[in-house]
Design an enzyme around this catalytic site. Structure first.
Site, PDB file in Angstrom:
ATOM      1  N   ASP A   1      28.719  34.835  48.992  1.00  0.00           N
ATOM      2  CA  ASP A   1      27.521  34.767  49.436  1.00  0.00           C
ATOM      3  C   ASP A   1      26.876  35.912  50.098  1.00  0.00           C
ATOM      4  O   ASP A   1      25.543  35.631  50.472  1.00  0.00           O
ATOM      5  CB  ASP A   1      27.676  33.593  50.735  1.00  0.00           C
ATOM      6  CG  ASP A   1      28.617  34.007  51.749  1.00  0.00           C
ATOM      7  OD1 ASP A   1      29.225  35.273  51.640  1.00  0.00           O
ATOM      8  OD2 ASP A   1      28.735  33.633  52.809  1.00  0.00           O
TER       9      ASP A   1
ATOM     10  N   ASP B   1      31.876  31.530  46.694  1.00  0.00           N
ATOM     11  CA  ASP B   1      31.860  31.123  48.189  1.00  0.00           C
ATOM     12  C   ASP B   1      31.422  29.772  48.523  1.00  0.00           C
ATOM     13  O   ASP B   1      30.377  29.520  48.175  1.00  0.00           O
ATOM     14  CB  ASP B   1      31.160  32.246  48.761  1.00  0.00           C
ATOM     15  CG  ASP B   1      32.059  33.478  49.532  1.00  0.00           C
ATOM     16  OD1 ASP B   1      33.209  33.183  49.888  1.00  0.00           O
ATOM     17  OD2 ASP B   1      31.416  34.543  49.457  1.00  0.00           O
TER      18      ASP B   1
ATOM     19  N   GLU C   1      35.581  31.362  54.919  1.00  0.00           N
ATOM     20  CA  GLU C   1      36.026  31.964  55.885  1.00  0.00           C
ATOM     21  C   GLU C   1      36.697  31.328  56.930  1.00  0.00           C
ATOM     22  O   GLU C   1      36.305  30.337  57.249  1.00  0.00           O
ATOM     23  CB  GLU C   1      34.635  32.793  56.387  1.00  0.00           C
ATOM     24  CG  GLU C   1      33.988  33.713  55.205  1.00  0.00           C
ATOM     25  CD  GLU C   1      32.841  34.538  55.538  1.00  0.00           C
ATOM     26  OE1 GLU C   1      32.466  34.515  56.956  1.00  0.00           O
ATOM     27  OE2 GLU C   1      32.012  35.063  54.844  1.00  0.00           O
TER      28      GLU C   1
ATOM     29  N   GLU D   1      38.958  41.590  55.090  1.00  0.00           N
ATOM     30  CA  GLU D   1      37.812  42.576  55.221  1.00  0.00           C
ATOM     31  C   GLU D   1      37.680  43.123  56.460  1.00  0.00           C
ATOM     32  O   GLU D   1      37.855  42.545  57.629  1.00  0.00           O
ATOM     33  CB  GLU D   1      36.646  41.629  54.900  1.00  0.00           C
ATOM     34  CG  GLU D   1      35.330  42.360  55.040  1.00  0.00           C
ATOM     35  CD  GLU D   1      33.984  41.787  54.723  1.00  0.00           C
ATOM     36  OE1 GLU D   1      34.095  40.613  54.027  1.00  0.00           O
ATOM     37  OE2 GLU D   1      32.659  42.307  54.621  1.00  0.00           O
TER      38      GLU D   1
HETATM   39  O1  KIV Z   1      30.081  37.486  49.931  1.00  0.00           O
HETATM   40  C1  KIV Z   1      31.180  38.442  49.342  1.00  0.00           C
HETATM   41  O2  KIV Z   1      30.506  39.259  48.597  1.00  0.00           O
HETATM   42  C2  KIV Z   1      32.377  38.462  49.918  1.00  0.00           C
HETATM   43  C3  KIV Z   1      33.229  39.612  49.625  1.00  0.00           C
HETATM   44  C4  KIV Z   1      32.519  40.795  50.263  1.00  0.00           C
HETATM   45  C5  KIV Z   1      34.471  39.606  50.017  1.00  0.00           C
HETATM   46  O3  KIV Z   1      32.855  37.656  50.677  1.00  0.00           O
END
Ligand code: KIV
Length: 293
Positions: free
Chosen positions: A67, A106, A138, A205
């Site tokens: 995302d 995501d 998340e 992260e």
């Molecule tokens: O949205 C994204 O690109 C991510 C990565 C940085 C792990 O969640």
């Protein structure tokens, strides 16, 4: 190895050369970690478009339709405004453009937090409408019940702990996490909860290195680091960051190319040609065919 494509002009379909290899599956990736060790680290990059997927696919085990496309593609201030429709459109494009890597999409903010049932409805749409291999969400302990609910119903889930960008309004920024004992304990508990709930991998992260290493040693599933540690079971970066598309990148990014400079220089040469009327030249213009004798 990089893949090129032959366009079949009668059907407008792009056929890969060489012939596509078998696509990796989520169990293939999960099984790379055996008895706490991953012999060959897992390679993941973000991809948001069919063409970037075509170029990155052969080099990656996982392509993440992150995302982060909110900021990278749409110029949004954070990932918070990203919608399910945006993720589905880009997820489908990346699946179309790839043949080898497992594609993970995501779940955007607001589409999964309210209940496991709400998460299932959003995740099922993503899976059906993109053809992806799994989703990422998340959050740690608070999401464990949802991760178990989705996994039991056929949706592979990648977790994401530490610096979780969708929570920027609660965290107050994008600083590294795990510097206090309480914060470190919470991130470790989050990762253990996701692992126990059945996550097939966990992104760590922006976490201080000893915590990332400790989590990697404690969870059965592979960890994928970004701003974490080379001792995670794999690594991920935003492709545009490592390609040098932006002047400012987080400290944890290694910039492998400078495509911003290449694009700027090419646009300057094109503009100069147009202004000098040297483009288009004879190679780029059509002339009437010579009459047949
Ligand atoms: O949205 C994204 O690109 C991510 C990565 C940085 C792990 O969640």
């Amino acid at each position: 190895m990089s893949t090129t494509f032959q366009l079949d002009t009668s059907t407008s379909r792009a056929h890969p050369t060489p012939a596509p290899m078998k696509r990796l599956t989520v169990p293939d990736v999960r099984q790379r970690k055996v008895d706490g060790a991953t012999a060959e680290p897992i390679v993941m990059l973000t991809a948001y478009t069919a063409r970037s997927a075509q170029l990155l696919d052969a080099h990656c085990d996982l392509l993440l339709v992150g995302d982060s496309l909110g900021q990278v593609i749409y110029g949004l201030p954070s990932s918070v405004p990203v919608t399910l429709d945006m993720m589905i459109a880009h997820g489908a494009a990346v699946v179309r453009g790839s043949y080898h890597a497992a594609v993970i999409v995501d779940m955007p903010f607001g589409t999964y937090e309210a209940s496991p049932e709400a998460a299932f409805a959003s995740a099922a749409r993503i899976m059906k409408e993109t053809g992806c291999a799994g989703i990422k969400l998340e959050g740690g302990e608070a999401m464990a019940e949802t991760v178990a609910f989705l996994t039991r119903r056929g949706i592979p889930v990648m977790g994401h702990v530490g610096l979780t960008p969708q929570a920027v309004n609660v965290l107050g920024g994008y600083n590294a996490r795990g510097r206090t004992e309480a914060e470190a304990d919470k991130i470790m508990a989050d990762a253990r909860a996701l692992d126990a709930a059945g996550a097939f991998a966990i992104v760590i992260e922006g976490v201080v290195e000893p915590i990332a290493v400790a989590i990697t040693g404690q969870v059965a599933c592979p960890t994928i680091g970004i701003g974490a540690s080379a001792r995670c079971d794999g690594q991920v970066l935003v492709a545009e960051d490592m390609l040098g598309l932006f002047e400012r990148v987080p400290r944890f990014v290694k910039v492998y190319e400078n495509i911003a400079e290449t694009i700027g220089a090419a646009a300057a040469r094109y503009a100069a040609d147009v202004r000098a009327r040297t483009f288009p030249g004879p190679e780029q213009t059509y002339q009437p065919r010579a009459p047949k004798p």
